[in-house]
Design an enzyme around this catalytic site. Structure first.
Site: not given
Ligand code: NDP
Length: 278
Positions: A48, A92, A115
């Site tokens: 990322k 994450q 997200d």
């Protein structure tokens, strides 16, 4: 049979975003929280970060130890929520056992929830309003678009019902008028569910669980799985060797859904930057 080349499409999307960031002089910023020391997570975060560099998105990493308390995690999220320079916050997963990830996702301000895991954005997706769509299903929808795959009236079977892939995938496919079935570990007869599917999305996390004798001739196969084989090589949930001979389209692993997930994260961060400055 045609390979759905997610790697190429992801590159195209990153390049388009890079041009937009340069031309419009945007300065988006993503904050990533990595909590605990999961080796796979470190690799995902690195990918990322690399993509952010390429597109021109500022990247900040917050590394928290295994011993982090829920309160410390929530406090960090609060701090990032209040920091006006940050457009996207990504936590994450997985996080260490004992911490409540759902509460943490809910704490991320919906406008920075790139997200799409905050219940507010989950709800938006369910009622068909514009919000942040989780990056993996979003990337898969972009693949369908790119290859002009019409979803209307198609029978789609999703294998896996996680909050990050299976469930939001259902909403995405429904929004394009597919008829959707979702299977999981308690499904009685997976083979019979798959036997007349025009589209199969496999998001299980079990190596080669989808075999050629389970799918219809000409089916479109999307493999989300990321597993390791005995030699440590990355492989999907689909037995590519045999299934690709029967399918009309198939995503490879690696080079299919994975790179698209990262590209759509970049897309969501740029979108957040622009939304927040409207
Ligand atoms: P989860 O473990 O959260 O969910 C797995 C799902 O598979 C569950 O719903 C489970 O059912 C179901 N399942 C397990 N065994 C079976 C079975 N025998 N038959 C049918 N269904 C079964 O996984 P994720 O959704 O997070 O991830 C799935 C895979 O996708 C993993 O390999 C992950 O690494 C990969 N992944 C890849 C991404 C990418 O960008 N390419 C992004 C995210 C994930 P139940 O609910 O009943 O337990």
């Amino acid at each position: 049979m045609e390979i759905l080349n997610g790697k190429e499409l992801a590159k195209e999307i990153r390049l388009k975003l890079k041009k937009e960031v340069e031309k419009e002089k945007l300065s988006p910023k993503l904050a990533v929280i990595l909590c605990g020391d999961n080796e796979a997570s470190k690799v995902y975060v690195k990918n990322k970060s690399k993509a952010c560099d390429e597109v021109g998105i500022k990247f900040e990493e917050y590394i928290l130890p295994n011993t982090t308390s829920q309160l410390e995690l929530l406090n960090l999220i609060d701090k990032l929520n209040e920091n006006d320079e940050i457009d996207g916050i990504l936590l994450q997963s997985p996080i260490p056992k004992g911490l409540n990830i759902e509460e943490a996702f809910e704490r991320i301000k919906p406008e920075k929830d790139v997200d799409g895991f905050n219940p507010y954005n989950v709800g938006k997706l369910c009622i068909g309003e514009d919000g942040f769509i989780p990056c993996t299903p979003f990337g898969i929808m972009k693949i369908f678009d790119k290859y002009n795959i019409d979803l209307e009236g198609k029978k789609a079977v999703i294998v896996g019902r996680s909050n990050i892939v299976g469930k939001p995938m259902t909403q995405c496919l429904l929004s394009k008028n597919a008829t959707v079935t979702i299977c999981h570990s308690k499904t009685k007869d997976l083979k019979s569910e798959l036997s007349d599917a025009d589209i199969v999305v496999a998001a299980v996390g079990k190596r080669e669980i989808i075999k050629a004798d389970m799918i219809k001739e000409g089916a479109i196969i999307i493999d989300v799985g990321m597993n390791r084989n005995d030699e440590g090589k990355l492989c999907g949930d689909v037995d590519f060797e045999s299934v690709s001979k029967k399918a009309s389209y198939i995503t490879p692993v690696p080079g299919g859904v994975g790179p698209m997930t990262v590209a759509m994260l970049m897309y969501n961060v740029v979108k957040s930057y622009k939304n927040r400055r409207k």
